[in-house]
Design a protein around this motif. Sequence first.
Motif, PDB file in Angstrom:
ATOM      1  N   ARG A  83      15.170   1.922  -2.612  1.00  0.00           N
ATOM      2  CA  ARG A  83      14.335   3.008  -2.020  1.00  0.00           C
ATOM      3  C   ARG A  83      13.837   2.426  -0.861  1.00  0.00           C
ATOM      4  O   ARG A  83      13.331   1.450  -0.610  1.00  0.00           O
ATOM      5  CB  ARG A  83      13.311   3.213  -3.049  1.00  0.00           C
ATOM      6  N   PRO A  85      10.738   2.831   1.384  1.00  0.00           N
ATOM      7  CA  PRO A  85       9.241   2.828   0.771  1.00  0.00           C
ATOM      8  C   PRO A  85       8.771   4.112   1.630  1.00  0.00           C
ATOM      9  O   PRO A  85       9.014   4.230   2.968  1.00  0.00           O
ATOM     10  CB  PRO A  85       8.845   1.354   1.465  1.00  0.00           C
ATOM     11  N   ARG A  97      11.634  11.731  -1.366  1.00  0.00           N
ATOM     12  CA  ARG A  97      11.797  10.338  -1.634  1.00  0.00           C
ATOM     13  C   ARG A  97      13.363   9.903  -1.230  1.00  0.00           C
ATOM     14  O   ARG A  97      14.328  10.539  -1.443  1.00  0.00           O
ATOM     15  CB  ARG A  97      11.590   9.811  -2.895  1.00  0.00           C
ATOM     16  N   GLU A 140      13.364   4.465   9.183  1.00  0.00           N
ATOM     17  CA  GLU A 140      13.514   3.461   8.450  1.00  0.00           C
ATOM     18  C   GLU A 140      15.015   3.239   7.956  1.00  0.00           C
ATOM     19  O   GLU A 140      15.310   1.843   7.967  1.00  0.00           O
ATOM     20  CB  GLU A 140      12.828   3.622   7.159  1.00  0.00           C
TER      21      GLU A 140
END
Length: 148
Positions: A83, A85, A97, A140
């Motif tokens: 995942r 963050p 998410r 990210e």
Amino acid sequence: MTERPAQPAPLRPAAPRDPVVVVVAGALYDRGRLLAARRSAPVELAGRWELPGGKLEPGESPEEALIRELREELGVEVEPGERIPGEWPLKPGYVLRVWTARLLSGEPRPLEDHDALRWLSRSELDSVDWLDQDRPAVAEAARRLPAV
Ligand code: 523
């Protein structure tokens, strides 16, 4: 006089919270590139680029939802990884998410919800108009782009 031990703070019942709809999306990697998908609907999001995914259904884990969504929308089989963050607000009551994912089989096609797909190398990531809410996750995801 005997000293009384400090009393723990009384437990308060958790404040009731509105249920949040979780939208899962995949940072799908293949040979050092990240997949970007252009939305075809709804009209206010059409033409903007996103990490593909969709809403978690009752009883599903996020990883199961991601596998299902990418199968339905792109016709591919993926393996979810870590995942990324963070959690990003969408419209009220919705959060995004993001998981990394690796392409196992198939060549992505825009079967549902999208009208174009692009595999972007690191230097091409700014060349599409990402949805604002996807941008932090894309940044990210870019940091995790495997070197080729
Ligand atoms: N987003 C978003 N970014 C992003 C995704 C996958 C979704 O901002 N990377 C938003 C767009 C919608 C909401 O999240 O407002 C739900 O996504 P959607 O429509 O892709 O979810 P589905 O596919 O579960 O929805 P249905 O087509 O209604 O089944």
